[in-house]
Design an enzyme around this catalytic site. Structure first.
Site, PDB file in Angstrom:
ATOM      1  N   TYR A   1       7.221  18.899 -16.017  1.00 29.00           N
ATOM      2  CA  TYR A   1       7.311  19.522 -17.344  1.00 29.00           C
ATOM      3  C   TYR A   1       6.957  20.997 -17.316  1.00 29.00           C
ATOM      4  O   TYR A   1       7.417  21.746 -18.156  1.00 29.00           O
ATOM      5  CB  TYR A   1       6.486  18.765 -18.387  1.00 29.00           C
ATOM      6  CG  TYR A   1       5.100  18.377 -17.977  1.00 29.00           C
ATOM      7  CD1 TYR A   1       4.058  19.277 -18.031  1.00 29.00           C
ATOM      8  CD2 TYR A   1       4.834  17.083 -17.534  1.00 29.00           C
ATOM      9  CE1 TYR A   1       2.783  18.919 -17.650  1.00 29.00           C
ATOM     10  CE2 TYR A   1       3.555  16.713 -17.156  1.00 29.00           C
ATOM     11  CZ  TYR A   1       2.530  17.631 -17.204  1.00 29.00           C
ATOM     12  OH  TYR A   1       1.270  17.285 -16.827  1.00 29.00           O
TER      13      TYR A   1
ATOM     14  N   GLU B   1      22.127  26.500 -34.323  1.00 20.68           N
ATOM     15  CA  GLU B   1      22.954  25.383 -33.868  1.00 20.68           C
ATOM     16  C   GLU B   1      23.429  25.594 -32.434  1.00 20.68           C
ATOM     17  O   GLU B   1      23.427  24.654 -31.632  1.00 20.68           O
ATOM     18  CB  GLU B   1      24.181  25.214 -34.792  1.00 20.68           C
ATOM     19  CG  GLU B   1      23.851  24.716 -36.184  1.00 20.68           C
ATOM     20  CD  GLU B   1      23.470  25.796 -37.191  1.00 20.68           C
ATOM     21  OE1 GLU B   1      23.431  25.482 -38.390  1.00 20.68           O
ATOM     22  OE2 GLU B   1      23.202  26.962 -36.786  1.00 20.68           O
TER      23      GLU B   1
ATOM     24  N   LYS C   1      12.551  27.340 -36.982  1.00 23.28           N
ATOM     25  CA  LYS C   1      12.599  28.787 -37.165  1.00 23.28           C
ATOM     26  C   LYS C   1      11.714  29.110 -38.372  1.00 23.28           C
ATOM     27  O   LYS C   1      12.172  29.485 -39.440  1.00 23.28           O
ATOM     28  CB  LYS C   1      14.047  29.238 -37.364  1.00 23.28           C
ATOM     29  CG  LYS C   1      14.251  30.733 -37.289  1.00 23.28           C
ATOM     30  CD  LYS C   1      15.737  31.058 -37.407  1.00 23.28           C
ATOM     31  CE  LYS C   1      15.952  32.541 -37.585  1.00 23.28           C
ATOM     32  NZ  LYS C   1      17.337  32.869 -37.912  1.00 23.28           N
TER      33      LYS C   1
END
Length: 119
Positions: free
Chosen positions: A53, A73, A98
């Protein structure tokens, strides 16, 4: 299938359609879940069989910092593809926040899932 997650990954990037957004970096926050079979890593206690990770997060940070997408997107879709293809992850779920895009302290974003969790 097991789930490895990264939560609250904050990255500064150029993102947005407005002129001011093209001039100043904004912080996005990523929550990521990745399907990965941890059985061999657990049995051997060997990192070579694990989904590292730290490596995944470093790659995502580097990618997002260099990106200049107009739309969240597109950015979230590209992050999903990167994770699935570069790290051989069969399924990923990502939430991109955001924060503050439509007002101070207001969360706005997208959650997507790509791939198959049962592979």
């Amino acid at each position: 299938m097991d789930i490895i997650f990264l939560g609250g990954l904050q990255v500064d990037t150029l993102i947005g359609i407005y002129e001011w957004e093209r001039q100043q970096r904004q912080t996005i926050i990523l929550d990521i879940e990745m399907a990965f079979d941890i059985e061999k890593a657990a049995g051997t206690d060997d990192i070579q069989y694990a989904l590292d990770y730290k490596t995944v997060s470093d790659r995502i940070i580097s990618f997002v910092q260099a990106s200049e997408c107009l739309l969240v997107e597109r950015l979230i879709s590209e992050i999903a593809e990167l994770i699935r293809h570069e790290f051989n992850v069969p399924w990923v779920k990502i939430t991109l926040n955001k924060k503050g895009a439509i007002g101070p302290g207001i969360d706005v974003g997208i959650t997507i899932e790509r791939g198959d969790k049962t592979e």
